[in-house]
Enzyme design. Structure first.
Site, PDB file in Angstrom:
ATOM      1  N   THR A 285       0.979  -1.263  -0.022  1.00 39.23           N
ATOM      2  CA  THR A 285      -0.140   0.209   0.227  1.00 39.23           C
ATOM      3  C   THR A 285       0.859   0.863   0.249  1.00 39.23           C
ATOM      4  O   THR A 285       2.231   1.302   0.373  1.00 39.23           O
ATOM      5  CB  THR A 285      -0.966   0.283   1.341  1.00 39.23           C
ATOM      6  OG1 THR A 285      -0.423  -0.072   2.649  1.00 39.23           O
ATOM      7  CG2 THR A 285      -1.949  -0.528   1.237  1.00 39.23           C
TER       8      THR A 285
ATOM      9  N   ARG B  12      -9.221   4.530   3.030  1.00 39.86           N
ATOM     10  CA  ARG B  12     -10.633   3.945   4.111  1.00 39.86           C
ATOM     11  C   ARG B  12     -10.532   2.348   2.784  1.00 39.86           C
ATOM     12  O   ARG B  12     -10.786   1.314   3.250  1.00 39.86           O
ATOM     13  CB  ARG B  12     -11.912   4.477   4.239  1.00 39.86           C
ATOM     14  CG  ARG B  12     -11.928   5.352   5.446  1.00 39.86           C
ATOM     15  CD  ARG B  12     -13.355   6.196   5.277  1.00 39.86           C
ATOM     16  NE  ARG B  12     -13.629   6.413   6.864  1.00 39.86           N
ATOM     17  CZ  ARG B  12     -14.384   6.679   7.264  1.00 39.86           C
ATOM     18  NH1 ARG B  12     -15.719   5.504   7.123  1.00 39.86           N
ATOM     19  NH2 ARG B  12     -14.189   7.269   8.331  1.00 39.86           N
ATOM     20  N   VAL B  13     -10.334   3.027   1.488  1.00 46.96           N
ATOM     21  CA  VAL B  13     -10.397   1.717   1.234  1.00 46.96           C
ATOM     22  C   VAL B  13      -8.937   1.433   0.407  1.00 46.96           C
ATOM     23  O   VAL B  13      -9.010   2.151  -0.388  1.00 46.96           O
ATOM     24  CB  VAL B  13     -11.539   2.119  -0.077  1.00 46.96           C
ATOM     25  CG1 VAL B  13     -11.719   0.275  -0.954  1.00 46.96           C
ATOM     26  CG2 VAL B  13     -12.669   1.735   0.511  1.00 46.96           C
TER      27      VAL B  13
ATOM     28  N   THR C 212      -7.560  -2.297   0.222  1.00 48.17           N
ATOM     29  CA  THR C 212      -7.418  -4.165  -0.098  1.00 48.17           C
ATOM     30  C   THR C 212      -8.277  -4.805  -0.333  1.00 48.17           C
ATOM     31  O   THR C 212      -7.807  -6.327  -1.084  1.00 48.17           O
ATOM     32  CB  THR C 212      -6.398  -4.302   0.988  1.00 48.17           C
ATOM     33  OG1 THR C 212      -7.069  -3.858   2.108  1.00 48.17           O
ATOM     34  CG2 THR C 212      -5.141  -3.213   1.036  1.00 48.17           C
TER      35      THR C 212
ATOM     36  N   ASP D  74      -8.893   0.061  11.919  1.00 43.88           N
ATOM     37  CA  ASP D  74      -8.819  -0.784  10.394  1.00 43.88           C
ATOM     38  C   ASP D  74      -9.510  -1.756   9.642  1.00 43.88           C
ATOM     39  O   ASP D  74     -10.378  -2.260  10.891  1.00 43.88           O
ATOM     40  CB  ASP D  74      -7.406  -1.525  11.221  1.00 43.88           C
ATOM     41  CG  ASP D  74      -6.306  -1.944   9.688  1.00 43.88           C
ATOM     42  OD1 ASP D  74      -6.865  -1.668   8.491  1.00 43.88           O
ATOM     43  OD2 ASP D  74      -4.947  -1.535   9.268  1.00 43.88           O
TER      44      ASP D  74
ATOM     45  N   LYS E 249      -6.509 -18.290   7.259  1.00 53.88           N
ATOM     46  CA  LYS E 249      -7.826 -19.160   7.341  1.00 53.88           C
ATOM     47  C   LYS E 249      -6.677 -19.950   5.893  1.00 53.88           C
ATOM     48  O   LYS E 249      -7.188 -21.146   6.184  1.00 53.88           O
ATOM     49  CB  LYS E 249      -9.065 -18.044   6.385  1.00 53.88           C
ATOM     50  CG  LYS E 249      -9.614 -19.478   6.621  1.00 53.88           C
ATOM     51  CD  LYS E 249     -11.133 -18.623   5.334  1.00 53.88           C
ATOM     52  CE  LYS E 249     -11.646 -19.841   4.742  1.00 53.88           C
ATOM     53  NZ  LYS E 249     -13.155 -19.454   4.091  1.00 53.88           N
TER      54      LYS E 249
ATOM     55  N   HIS F   1       0.698 -13.041  52.808  1.00 56.84           N
ATOM     56  CA  HIS F   1      -0.606 -13.483  52.495  1.00 56.84           C
ATOM     57  C   HIS F   1      -2.161 -13.428  52.283  1.00 56.84           C
ATOM     58  O   HIS F   1      -2.774 -13.322  52.765  1.00 56.84           O
ATOM     59  CB  HIS F   1      -1.154 -14.762  53.958  1.00 56.84           C
ATOM     60  CG  HIS F   1      -0.082 -15.900  53.436  1.00 56.84           C
ATOM     61  ND1 HIS F   1       0.754 -16.394  52.734  1.00 56.84           N
ATOM     62  CD2 HIS F   1       0.999 -16.558  54.447  1.00 56.84           C
ATOM     63  CE1 HIS F   1       1.877 -17.575  52.603  1.00 56.84           C
ATOM     64  NE2 HIS F   1       1.974 -16.863  53.829  1.00 56.84           N
TER      65      HIS F   1
ATOM     66  N   PHE G 299     -20.925  -5.874  59.788  1.00 55.86           N
ATOM     67  CA  PHE G 299     -22.103  -5.500  61.460  1.00 55.86           C
ATOM     68  C   PHE G 299     -21.561  -6.463  62.327  1.00 55.86           C
ATOM     69  O   PHE G 299     -20.803  -7.775  61.949  1.00 55.86           O
ATOM     70  CB  PHE G 299     -22.970  -5.455  61.252  1.00 55.86           C
ATOM     71  CG  PHE G 299     -24.174  -6.489  60.201  1.00 55.86           C
ATOM     72  CD1 PHE G 299     -24.310  -7.512  61.238  1.00 55.86           C
ATOM     73  CD2 PHE G 299     -24.412  -6.167  59.390  1.00 55.86           C
ATOM     74  CE1 PHE G 299     -24.967  -8.849  60.803  1.00 55.86           C
ATOM     75  CE2 PHE G 299     -25.282  -6.944  58.221  1.00 55.86           C
ATOM     76  CZ  PHE G 299     -25.586  -8.625  59.088  1.00 55.86           C
TER      77      PHE G 299
ATOM     78  N   ASP H 181     -22.150  -9.614  71.365  1.00 53.70           N
ATOM     79  CA  ASP H 181     -20.563 -10.406  71.859  1.00 53.70           C
ATOM     80  C   ASP H 181     -19.572 -10.170  72.021  1.00 53.70           C
ATOM     81  O   ASP H 181     -18.051 -10.021  72.334  1.00 53.70           O
ATOM     82  CB  ASP H 181     -20.673 -12.016  72.289  1.00 53.70           C
ATOM     83  CG  ASP H 181     -20.494 -12.682  70.729  1.00 53.70           C
ATOM     84  OD1 ASP H 181     -21.276 -11.887  69.373  1.00 53.70           O
ATOM     85  OD2 ASP H 181     -20.796 -14.309  70.247  1.00 53.70           O
TER      86      ASP H 181
END
Length: 505
Positions: free
Chosen positions: A32, A62-63, A65, A124, A136, A266, A454, A459
């Site tokens: 390109t 934008r265009v 390939t 892209d 692919k 820990h 809470f 106790d």
């Protein structure tokens, strides 16, 4: 038949070397516009894609390939008679090597105040199509998506040919590359458009294989950008447990603020304090539980100097983290060969979500980043805390927030005196905190205490009062709150309800 390689890259690192290497192996290069210009400047012959397609680049690039002669050259199956016939009929030539990296959407959107239109123009379209097409058709096509791949690829190419195994691995890398890219775009736009979050998209590169996980028989890896937050200045590589405890230490110390120190073991505080300086803070934090501090993680909010470095060298510490170190401090601390010294590069308390694996999926929650909310604060007891007690209560509350439940924290003078963590009973947590303080010669009389949740019964509160606390901070919200308030009034102590719970599991 001529051999074609297609190059269209945003990141032009090592581009000249790649182009020359391909030319040396008798590949004709098509590219390109800007990529072609860079290759041509290097004296390598190149054909622009527009010369192949017969179409110029359209719509400000934008265009470029998206054309059958390009995608067809990548996708047609070399051993399929029908494909070969169609390729010949349409003057489509096989493209055996594709090198594409994508518009820098991720880098651009990390900058401050990026306009949405600028962000969108960096999405892209053609690039991912080329990458996916080549991946692919991996049986015939090699796909390169990173300059890091060029050298190894050229070495193998120069040896004769590219193996099927290499093409398979490159295909996997390629699909991973586009998946990460699309994940980032979707997450970014979802946030910008304030769209409903319908799925959890995670795609993070592996950045480190650790020696082992929580235990030696468990494998462990780090994914993502963790090491963008910390620079390792010295020592052995971080372990899985080091990283978890480091995060706990820094999360707490960031919340405490200037001149603060935390010591974590820990994932629980062995000590935490705010001092006149970090030397004072460290001494106070260490005093809380010097036994547990051995082999612990220490984090500071201020620069470590020579004075504190000498003090730190008195005991064994696994990791020290600070925003910076003086040269003298580093020289002293590096005497301990294996201890890890980390420089914190940026705050970590900005993360929004916490994830945990569960059978069949992941459970997600918001990070517990909620501070004291003044509107929710109430003082239900007859006696009210004075200003100094209130400062200590808020400090204790912050520490309790970062202590595993059930958690009880005793504090005096913005320093922890006893921490009871991770018990099934809140009463037991109080007893452990008292036992720890007594073991290390610390007096809890006149202290304040925080409970992360809470008190279901009075106790637990009475146990804390008997330990010496004169004021307590807790969420409130129990059906027996009045019993707890009555017990506090009976013993003439003050109590604060925050209206917020801080369970930590």
């Amino acid at each position: 038949m001529k051999k074609l390689a297609l190059i269209s890259v945003s990141d032009k690192s090592n581009l000249t070397k790649l182009a020359r290497g391909l030319a040396d192996n008798n590949y004709e290069i098509i590219a390109t516009g800007n990529t072609a210009n860079k290759i041509r400047e290097a004296g390598v012959e190149v054909t622009e894609i527009s010369d192949i397609t017969g179409f110029p680049e359209l719509f400000s690039g934008r265009v470029k390939t998206l054309h059958p002669k390009i995608l067809g050259g990548i996708l047609f199956r070399r051993e399929n008679d029908s494909d070969k016939k169609e390729a010949e009929q349409n003057n489509i030539y096989p493209i055996d090597i594709v090198c594409v990296n994508l518009y820098p959407f991720i880098e651009v959107t990390k900058k401050e105040n990026v306009n949405i239109d600028v962000a969108v123009e960096n999405i892209d379209i053609g690039g991912p199509s080329l990458v996916r097409a080549a991946a692919k058709n991996y049986k015939y096509v090699s796909i390169l998506t990173s300059p890091d791949q060029y050298d190894v690829f050229l070495d193998e190419l120069s040896s004769g040919n590219i193996s099927n195994k290499t093409r398979k691995n490159l295909a996997v890398d390629a699909f991973s590359h586009t998946a990460e890219y699309d994940t980032y775009i979707a997450n970014y736009l979802e946030s910008k458009f304030e769209s409903e979050k319908k799925s959890l998209r995670i795609n993070l590169p592996k950045t480190k294989t650790l020696r082992y996980g929580e235990n030696p028989h468990q494998s462990a890896m780090v994914y993502g950008e963790f090491f963008n937050y910390f620079e390792i200045l010295h020592g052995k590589e971080l372990s899985y447990n080091n990283i978890f405890d480091l995060v706990s230490a820094v999360e707490l110390v960031e919340e405490l603020g200037t001149n603060a120190c935390t010591i974590i073991k820990h994932s629980n505080p062995a000590g935490a304090a705010i001092g006149n300086d970090i030397y004072d803070a460290y001494e106070k934090a260490l005093r809380c539980d010097p036994v547990s501090a051995f082999g612990g993680i220490v984090a500071f909010t201020n620069v470590v100097d020579e004075k504190i470095a000498n003090k730190l060298n008195e005991i064994f510490l696994e990791v020290i983290s600070a925003p910076d170190y003086t040269d003298e401090a580093l020289a002293i601390l590096k005497k301990k060969k294996n201890r890890r010294l980390l420089k914190q590069i940026k705050p970590i308390g900005i993360e929004k979500f916490y994830l945990k694996s569960i059978p069949g999926g992941i459970i997600q929650q918001e990070m517990d980043n909620l501070d004291i909310v003044e509107e929710k604060i109430s003082f239900p007891t007859n006696k009210k805390p004075d200003e100094k007690e209130l400062e200590d209560l808020y400090f204790a509350w912050n520490v309790a927030k970062h202590t595993k439940s059930n958690g009880i924290v005793f504090v005096k003078g913005k320093a922890t005196l006893g921490v009871g963590a991770g018990q099934m009973s809140r009463l037991d947590s109080a007893k452990i905190a008292y036992m720890k303080a007594k073991e290390h010669g610390l007096d809890l009389n006149g202290s304040v205490a925080a409970s992360d949740a809470f008190f279901p019964f009075a106790d637990g509160l009475i146990e804390i009062i008997n330990c010496g606390a004169v004021s307590v901070i807790q969420p409130g919200g129990s059906v027996r709150d009045q019993d707890v308030i009555d017990a506090a009034n009976e013993h003439n102590i003050s109590m604060v309800f925050t209206g917020i719970r801080h369970f930590k599991h």
